[in-house]
Design an enzyme around this catalytic site. Structure first.
Site, PDB file in Angstrom:
ATOM      1  N   GLY A  15      46.424  44.359  49.151  1.00  0.00           N
ATOM      2  CA  GLY A  15      45.227  44.702  48.167  1.00  0.00           C
ATOM      3  C   GLY A  15      45.827  45.739  46.962  1.00  0.00           C
ATOM      4  O   GLY A  15      46.097  46.690  47.662  1.00  0.00           O
ATOM      5  N   GLY A  17      43.779  47.131  44.740  1.00  0.00           N
ATOM      6  CA  GLY A  17      42.585  47.721  44.051  1.00  0.00           C
ATOM      7  C   GLY A  17      42.986  49.164  43.978  1.00  0.00           C
ATOM      8  O   GLY A  17      44.170  49.650  43.987  1.00  0.00           O
ATOM      9  N   PHE A  18      41.827  50.088  43.801  1.00  0.00           N
ATOM     10  CA  PHE A  18      42.027  51.573  43.771  1.00  0.00           C
ATOM     11  C   PHE A  18      42.658  51.955  44.641  1.00  0.00           C
ATOM     12  O   PHE A  18      43.807  53.213  44.583  1.00  0.00           O
ATOM     13  CB  PHE A  18      40.676  52.144  43.375  1.00  0.00           C
ATOM     14  CG  PHE A  18      39.950  51.911  41.974  1.00  0.00           C
ATOM     15  CD1 PHE A  18      40.731  52.480  40.976  1.00  0.00           C
ATOM     16  CD2 PHE A  18      39.199  51.024  41.865  1.00  0.00           C
ATOM     17  CE1 PHE A  18      40.292  52.308  39.760  1.00  0.00           C
ATOM     18  CE2 PHE A  18      38.523  50.762  40.562  1.00  0.00           C
ATOM     19  CZ  PHE A  18      39.248  51.453  39.274  1.00  0.00           C
ATOM     20  N   GLY A  19      42.342  51.735  45.868  1.00  0.00           N
ATOM     21  CA  GLY A  19      42.847  52.270  47.108  1.00  0.00           C
ATOM     22  C   GLY A  19      44.378  51.813  47.623  1.00  0.00           C
ATOM     23  O   GLY A  19      45.219  52.611  47.609  1.00  0.00           O
ATOM     24  N   VAL A  83      46.275  37.052  51.703  1.00  0.00           N
ATOM     25  CA  VAL A  83      46.455  37.386  53.134  1.00  0.00           C
ATOM     26  C   VAL A  83      45.735  36.472  53.811  1.00  0.00           C
ATOM     27  O   VAL A  83      44.358  36.834  53.457  1.00  0.00           O
ATOM     28  CB  VAL A  83      46.528  38.840  53.414  1.00  0.00           C
ATOM     29  CG1 VAL A  83      46.408  38.858  54.981  1.00  0.00           C
ATOM     30  CG2 VAL A  83      48.037  39.324  52.894  1.00  0.00           C
ATOM     31  N   GLU A 174      23.943  48.937  34.733  1.00  0.00           N
ATOM     32  CA  GLU A 174      24.615  48.818  33.937  1.00  0.00           C
ATOM     33  C   GLU A 174      24.848  47.250  33.119  1.00  0.00           C
ATOM     34  O   GLU A 174      24.567  47.338  31.695  1.00  0.00           O
ATOM     35  CB  GLU A 174      26.246  48.772  34.312  1.00  0.00           C
ATOM     36  CG  GLU A 174      26.646  50.393  34.521  1.00  0.00           C
ATOM     37  CD  GLU A 174      27.757  50.852  35.214  1.00  0.00           C
ATOM     38  OE1 GLU A 174      28.240  51.962  35.114  1.00  0.00           O
ATOM     39  OE2 GLU A 174      28.483  49.905  35.739  1.00  0.00           O
ATOM     40  N   ASP A 303      36.691  49.685  50.253  1.00  0.00           N
ATOM     41  CA  ASP A 303      35.397  49.134  50.389  1.00  0.00           C
ATOM     42  C   ASP A 303      35.606  48.399  51.901  1.00  0.00           C
ATOM     43  O   ASP A 303      34.665  47.963  52.619  1.00  0.00           O
ATOM     44  CB  ASP A 303      34.816  48.059  49.374  1.00  0.00           C
ATOM     45  CG  ASP A 303      34.788  48.549  48.187  1.00  0.00           C
ATOM     46  OD1 ASP A 303      34.526  49.946  48.023  1.00  0.00           O
ATOM     47  OD2 ASP A 303      34.478  47.974  47.166  1.00  0.00           O
TER      48      ASP A 303
END
Lengths: 426, 426
Positions: A15, A17-19, A83, A174, A303
């Site tokens: 992954g 993403g941000f992490g 994965v 938003e 998440d």
């Protein structure tokens, strides 16, 4: 398929993403053999996804190729693959066509929408997690106005001018604000048979207030700011059915063409293959050092993780949590390689913010709360700073400035799939 | 569905490409009731489509919403619909669900690829006419490198690193140059198991030289400049078969994953419903005033028209021809409304240019020919000037400047269809 390793410890991050990306940046150029696996070839700046869905930005403005971000360090390999499962006993990660062995694993596969027991709602009311989702929502929103302009059926026209957003968290708020804005400003003069500013944006939230994770005064402020934009906010309302024709909320049926799902998340299914305890939305319940029970070499972040050691409640699924966990997980791996013990994670909460429209936002900065113009400025500043890549920052800034000055949004494209293009009907 | 008309003459323009849009701009705010029908909601700057296909620009950078371009004048109505047929006797245009009546018609529905008698090649070797085509080609090109990086099958890897472009006109030349450039510069450092600069780009042309419509010295220069970039140019070569595995050209089979079609065009099928004489690629043979025989109220322009009154040869399918014809057709309509006679069309040829890569291009400016850096500068200048909308110009300029300085291309996204997104395999 392993990197040429001189006995370097093999680290896999699943992954980007941000992490995952933060962890990868920390481990790049360290003395490890690092493999980053993601099912897309880009890192996505998810907080601005709603701006793609509402035609303010282009997909490439908020996405940066993972390979390019990590290309400088030769110890990093990037794999485009999805994965399927993790074999924690065998220390293996399995994709559709390959198997990768690891010494240390960081699992950061995130979350996807949850439709509770109603998966059939997914096609009717798409959520907003991926670029594909965003482009599809943009298509539906713009097509609704085109349809309303053309149709002679009054009821159908009315339904096309109703936009229902289900879920009053940051994404729902938003989206509601952004749709209200394009209908009132951007599209206002483009049509002849409809008045786009008559579009009705309806935001439905099950809880008693919007932005449940924010302080109460900001929830109230968000509601006020949305109402000023003409959004109908309905709290304490439950959606019981969704069909092509509309949305059933409590006793009332709301005819609408476009429905947007912003209500719930489920953790990625990859977590279930770990054989670790999980919570009711599928998040892996992690130890205080982000590892899973019995496997100090496996860390779960972002998440996908349920980390409840700090407040008793799971940390929220927001990018600062993921980024801090990513950096922490990377540091813990370096510690373990040196023979040290991993350290427990502590989240440093700098606050959170959501934008509602032009000059409209709320910001919870812990020591003080902001609303309206100052909150909106803070939001702009933070989102530009954290965008990956100077090029992206510059392009986004110019498009925001343009939109601010002219009320115009530039990415108003209704695109189709390649397959549905092709030859016209005979 | 007619506009509120005080007996204003009703003008319909079908197609908002270069020709249709110019005609619409000329007729907007005149004393006519104007309806513009297009099957997309945007005007596409087709000459830069290859830059979307090769990840230099985003779709929205080269597309502008037709409604927004024409919104100022209240006499213009824009309809998003695909025209199925024209009833020239009844003076009606038919879309999937509506019928529009006209007093004057400008038909500008353009052209699409022609695979000669091999429509089954379309999915194997997409062409480059629409944004959907461009995004699909970008996906295929980037995925080929990803596949080559992952596979352990040497033959499959080699095939993935071969890019075959069929057709040596401007589109083929531009695509070949752009793919060679991203493989040699942009992607060069991003992979671990392959060297992208070893990618082979093969350009196949049936005629004796590239850019058949250009003077011979420029064809030769284009070949030289492409060869410098590492492109294999094969002229006088005929493709006899295309399969998943590769391309058969004359005696030789070239294994390749990505094939791109830039060989032939067929005029839009709408022309066939006019009952007017057409040439062998379906273009409507027009009178010297762009009308069709027996119908002075119907004008056909751009890629859909075969206009041979000037040189005996049909004018080429390029944007300056379409734009000049569009303006001329609009003026002729205003003349006829005033009771004057329509005038014959004359094409004023300012020359043509094709870009090959960084500092590489050819330009035929009639009085003199340019190659290399000066041609490339001229190309940049002209393409920025003619882009619709200040915002688009600015964004494109910044991205070109960025790419020029850093060798980076920003829009390297592999996106999928919304439908194929969704849930992972169980």
């Amino acid at each position: 398929m392993q990197s040429p390793a001189r006995k370097q410890p093999r680290v896999i991050i699943v992954g980007a993403g941000f992490g995952g990306l933060e962890a990868a940046k920390k481990l790049a150029c360290e003395d490890v053999s690092l493999t980053v696996i993601d099912r897309t070839n880009y890192h996505l700046f998810q907080p601005l996804l709603y701006q793609v869905a509402t035609a303010a930005l282009s997909p490439a403005d908020i996405a940066a190729p993972v390979r390019a971000i990590l290309s400088k360090c030769k110890n990093v390999e990037v794999i485009l693959a999805e994965v399927q499962s993790v074999d924690v006993e065998g220390k293996k990660v399995r994709t559709q066509d390959q198997i990768f062995e690891y010494d240390y694993l960081i699992l950061a596969t995130g979350a996807r929408h949850s439709y509770f027991a109603h998966n059939e709602w997914e096609k009717l009311a798409p959520g907003l997690k991926s670029l594909e989702d965003a482009v599809e929502l943009r298509r539906r929103i713009l097509l609704a106005f085109e349809f309303a302009e053309k149709t002679t059926d009054e009821a159908a026209r009315k339904a096309a001018m109703n936009f229902v957003i289900i879920g009053g968290g940051p994404t729902g708020v938003e989206m509601a604000g952004a749709i209200a804005e394009i209908s009132r400003y951007t599209l206002a003069k483009d049509f002849r048979h409809i008045d786009p500013s008559q579009a009705k944006v309806i935001l439905i939230e099950g809880a008693l207030r919007l932005l449940a994770a924010y302080p109460e005064d900001l929830s109230e402020s968000a509601r006020k700011q949305l109402t000023e934009l003409g959004v109908q906010v309905r709290t304490n309302a439950r959606v019981t059915d969704i069909s092509e024709a509309g949305v059933q909320a409590d006793g009332e049926f709301i005819p609408c063409r476009v429905k947007i799902w912003a209500a719930g998340n489920n953790a990625s299914f990859v977590g279930t293959t770990l054989d670790a305890p999980a919570d009711r939305v599928g998040r892996v319940i992690v130890n205080d050092d982000l590892t899973i029970p019995g496997h100090p070499e496996v860390q779960v972040i972002g998440d996908l993780a349920n980390f409840s050691h700090q407040t008793g409640e799971p940390l929220p699924g927001v990018s600062p949590v993921a980024m801090q966990q990513g950096r922490h997980a990377a540091r813990n791996i370096l510690r373990m390689i040196r023979g040290d013990k991993p350290r427990p994670f502590h989240y440093f909460d700098k606050g959170s913010m959501a934008t509602i429209g032009r000059n409209k936002a709320v910001a919870d900065l812990k020591f003080f709360h902001l609303s309206g113009f100052p909150a909106w400025l803070a939001w702009l500043f933070v989102h530009i700073i954290f965008l990956v890549g100077f090029r992206n920052r510059l392009l986004v800034l110019i498009q925001w400035a343009w939109a601010y000055l002219t009320f115009d949004k530039g990415a108003r494209l209704i695109t189709r799939n390649f397959q549905s293009e092709h030859r016209p009907p005979a």
